[in-house]
Design an enzyme around this catalytic site. Sequence first.
Site, short mmCIF file in Angstrom:
data_model
loop_
_atom_site.label_atom_id
_atom_site.label_comp_id
_atom_site.label_asym_id
_atom_site.label_seq_id
_atom_site.Cartn_x
_atom_site.Cartn_y
_atom_site.Cartn_z
N HIS A 197 36.91 -22.59 -69.86
CA HIS A 197 37.50 -21.31 -70.26
C HIS A 197 38.33 -21.46 -71.52
CE1 HIS A 197 36.15 -19.62 -66.43
NE2 HIS A 197 36.35 -20.85 -66.00
N GLU B 224 41.74 -45.95 -81.56
CA GLU B 224 42.36 -47.14 -82.18
C GLU B 224 41.35 -48.27 -82.35
OE1 GLU B 224 46.02 -48.46 -80.39
OE2 GLU B 224 47.06 -46.64 -80.97
N LYS C 75 54.52 -47.79 -87.65
CA LYS C 75 55.66 -48.43 -86.98
C LYS C 75 56.59 -49.02 -88.05
CE LYS C 75 53.88 -49.87 -82.47
NZ LYS C 75 53.76 -50.96 -81.53
O1 PA5 Z 1 47.02 -50.29 -78.35
C1 PA5 Z 1 47.97 -50.62 -79.03
O2 PA5 Z 1 48.09 -51.76 -79.47
C2 PA5 Z 1 49.09 -49.64 -79.35
O3 PA5 Z 1 48.79 -48.34 -79.04
C3 PA5 Z 1 50.33 -50.06 -78.58
O4 PA5 Z 1 50.03 -50.09 -77.23
C4 PA5 Z 1 51.50 -49.10 -78.83
O5 PA5 Z 1 51.74 -48.97 -80.20
C5 PA5 Z 1 52.76 -49.62 -78.13
O6 PA5 Z 1 53.05 -50.90 -78.56
P1 PA5 Z 1 53.98 -51.84 -77.75
O7 PA5 Z 1 53.37 -52.11 -76.43
O8 PA5 Z 1 54.12 -53.06 -78.59
O9 PA5 Z 1 55.30 -51.13 -77.59
#
Ligand code: PA5
Length: 467
Positions: A323, A294, A436
């Site tokens: 393995h 990310e 989302k």
């Molecule tokens: O790193 C990030 O921003 C995302 O992976 C969020 O953690 C993930 O989408 C979950 O979002 P939220 O904490 O708003 O539910």
Amino acid sequence: MIKFDYRNIRAEVIGEENGLSIENEFEEYKERISQIITDLYSNKDERDAGKKWMNLGYDEDTLWYINEFAAEVKDKYENMVILGIGGSSLGGKAISHALLNPFWNSLSTEQRNGFPRVFFIDNIDPDRINGLLDILDLKKTLINVVTKSGDTAEIMAVYMIIKDKMKKECDDNYRESIVVTTDRNVGILRQLASQEGYKAFEVPDDVGGRFSVFSSVGLLPFAILGFDLKELLRGVRDADAQAQYTDIYKNIAAQYALIHYLMDIKKGKKQTVMMPYSNRLKYFPDWFCQLWAESLGKEYDFYGNKINAGLTPIKAVGVTDQHSMLQLFNEGPNDKVIDFVRVEEFDTVANIPDIFQYTGLSYLSGKSLNELLNAEADSTMASLTDYQKPNVTISIPKINEYYLGVLFHTFMVQTAITGALYNIDTFNQPGVEQVKNYTYALMGRVGYEESARMLKEKTQSMEWSEN
Ligand code: PA5
């Protein structure tokens, strides 16, 4: 502290085609690295810069508030369920798995010293959720709903299912057994917490999910499980001190970042395998995958150039994946850097009994699993190097709160430095937000009607092949 060995990325060791002339590279990049680290620290408190995770090792107030709550609920619950996804789950899961007895949930209450069983729920498979509800006594279960946005559909949906069941089974007392960790102001969960009267913890401003493990997101479950938060945060602070060295020769995070960056741009190694030789660190690669994917997977750089940057992270664990994946790592395309994580001292020794001295197993008799694991890690490293596959090793003395604090914080800093080398925004995730929003649209959320129309057209025109 932790150690970093990069001998096996040297051109002298794995050849010019795949290896780097590391001294020359360090010399060439030392000014740039120094500038990146200076910038990273000088604007870490700027609003909307996404860097306030760099301060989490110093947040005494949150620590106090969390410890107070953990003391209140001690011995009260048999189970703790963490509802969170992505950054709201992966760090907590990785550190809990590393610190708890490997079969924690199977231990008796006495063996757990009154601390609860723990379940990280980061998926919405109906069979899994129903299966969980079948085994939980909700009267003895603490639910921690973790979502920074306070909106994420998957988490809110599971929260609704559990809350409804709790309300029916525990009457109005259910409110005491739900705690939330979310943004201070925004999001539906924050509103619900006020309406319902849930205890609430904050995900601080400018701390993105994948950088939030040392905020209440991770610290609350860790405190409830009895971990030593002071030691954890001492590790974070020591790693922070180390990461501030602007001299690349003294800064492991910077060395790691530069090596992986150069391996991409100069040698075409676009994949990073994270392979700890410790089952307790099995979920460290999961956390790393999100952090790396990310943060570094970005379409544009800061100047608006389309660069489609990214180093694809791959999970593996030693010895299991020797393995499975190792054949590919050794003989497949030379497009990866393999990162080993080694633990110098395990908590226990598992001796192999000296029972087959005169058979083909005599080489194992009287040795230990510790020796075998180390030999396997050495063998894997040596064979990758023979195949001229670049590999590095991160070594931690032991698995405990302190060294996990050091390890996780160092990795967050190295990710920030790597992102800066690519000139990208390490701290946003537009690709995640888009999905989302699409999900909200497809599920009929108000305000997403136009998007829903467009998506229905797209999904209806899929071309299936059928057998
Ligand atoms: O790193 C990030 O921003 C995302 O992976 C969020 O953690 C993930 O989408 C979950 O979002 P939220 O904490 O708003 O539910």
